[in-house]
Design an enzyme around this catalytic site. Structure first.
Site, PDB file in Angstrom:
ATOM      1  CG  ASP A 183     -11.180 114.696  47.299  1.00 24.89           C
ATOM      2  OD1 ASP A 183     -11.044 113.466  47.300  1.00 24.89           O
ATOM      3  OD2 ASP A 183     -10.308 115.477  46.867  1.00 24.89           O
ATOM      4  CG  HIS A 229     -14.431 110.571  45.579  1.00 23.60           C
ATOM      5  ND1 HIS A 229     -14.070 110.479  46.902  1.00 23.60           N
ATOM      6  CD2 HIS A 229     -13.761 111.645  45.067  1.00 23.60           C
ATOM      7  CE1 HIS A 229     -13.212 111.462  47.183  1.00 23.60           C
ATOM      8  NE2 HIS A 229     -13.006 112.169  46.092  1.00 23.60           N
TER       9      HIS A 229
END
Length: 321
Positions: A100, A299
């Site tokens: 991320d 994610h």
């Protein structure tokens, strides 16, 4: 639990979880996480003959939390990563792994400090080169100017986003984690007008997907209840500063060996639908990249698919030498 060390980078102290002995593999987390997001990777990497280390990025967990927005610019975060690596392994360049926001941090560390980092792996966010304009311009053109909500626009003003997240940290984390996980059905990340808040129309699942246990969530909640969200969210308020800093590196590529692991259901991997081939788009900028896409993964790559990530990561690490 790994050993925790407080490493003084000069401006701040960075809490670092350390396990194992051997060449340094330094892991950098994203939003809203902590060193704990690497809990499934530390022991396998250490067991493969490396020193596995995972930091709390400044503003998070046990690390220092400066009180100015500009203290969370990419230049400062790269300096932290470099100082931690130099402290833990002063005589040789380190290997970086990021997820991320940690992915841009390790990509840019490898780009700007090739003397300090000999290889780089990133999860979720591909590297597309030094930006040609600040990302604020990109998302405002695509979302805000068309009257559409975009979470990074919501994060720009100091105050409202922090208040929303801190009002009920457990509620915020559950909804945010779930919305962009591989378990969430299409449409869970809601389409809504500009001016909405992040949590508006977000889903709190019951039960929560098994990749994040109740005990795991308890740890994250305690960390953010203690630290607050100013530092983590301020990372999103530095796009213009980051753009300006990186312009002096426009003609440089990441020449080190590189690994990318993304998820087919991760909006960050596909640039919210703008990137059809995330691995192909990287090759002009990272010519030695090896890429893998995990089918159905969302994610939270290394938490959703720890075994697959560990197998790919450890295999790549062993082949570096």
């Amino acid at each position: 639990m790994p050993e925790f060390r407080m490493i003084d980078t000069g401006p701040v102290r960075i809490r670092t979880a350390v396990e194992g002995d051997g060449p340094l593999v330094l892991m950098v987390h994203g939003f809203p996480e902590s060193w704990f997001s690497w809990r499934h990777q530390l022991a396998p990497v250490a067991g493969a003959g490396f020193t596995a280390a995972a930091i709390d990025v400044r503003g998070y967990g046990g690390s220092d939390k400066p009180d100015r927005v500009e203290d969370y610019a990419m230049e400062q975060l790269v300096a932290d990563i470099t100082a931690v690596a130099q402290t833990l392994q002063p005589d040789a360049p380190a290997i970086l792994v990021g997820h991320d926001w940690g992915a841009p941090q390790v990509w840019n560390s490898a780009l700007t400090r090739p003397d300090q980092f000999r290889a780089v792996a990133a999860l979720s966010v591909p590297y597309t080169g030094v930006p040609s304009r600040p990302f604020t311009e990109v998302f405002r053109q695509a979302f805000t100017n068309k009257g559409r909500f975009f979470y990074q626009e919501w994060f720009q003003e100091v105050g409202p986003a922090e208040a929303e997240a801190e009002h009920d940290v457990r509620d915020f984390l559950r909804k945010f984690y779930y919305a962009i996980s591989g378990d969430a059905p299409p449409g869970t990340w809601p389409t809504k007008p500009a001016g909405a808040s992040l949590l508006q129309d977000m889903v709190d699942p019951d039960p929560f997907p098994a990749w994040l246990t109740g005990e795991d969530l308890d740890y994250y909640v305690a960390e953010f209840e203690a630290s607050g969200f100013f530092g983590p969210i301020s990372r999103y308020r530095n796009h213009e500063r980051d753009f300006t800093w990186l312009q002096s590196f426009r003609d440089r590529r990441i020449e080190q060996p590189a690994l990318f692991i993304g998820g087919t259901k991760d909006p960050a991997t596909t640039g919210f639908g703008a990137i059809a081939d995330p691995i192909g788009v990287m090759r002009p900028h990272v010519p030695l990249v090896e890429g893998h896409l995990l089918d159905g993964c969302g994610h939270w790559t290394q938490q959703e698919r720890p075994e697959e990530v560990n197998n790919l990561l450890v295999d790549w690490l062993k082949r570096l030498d």
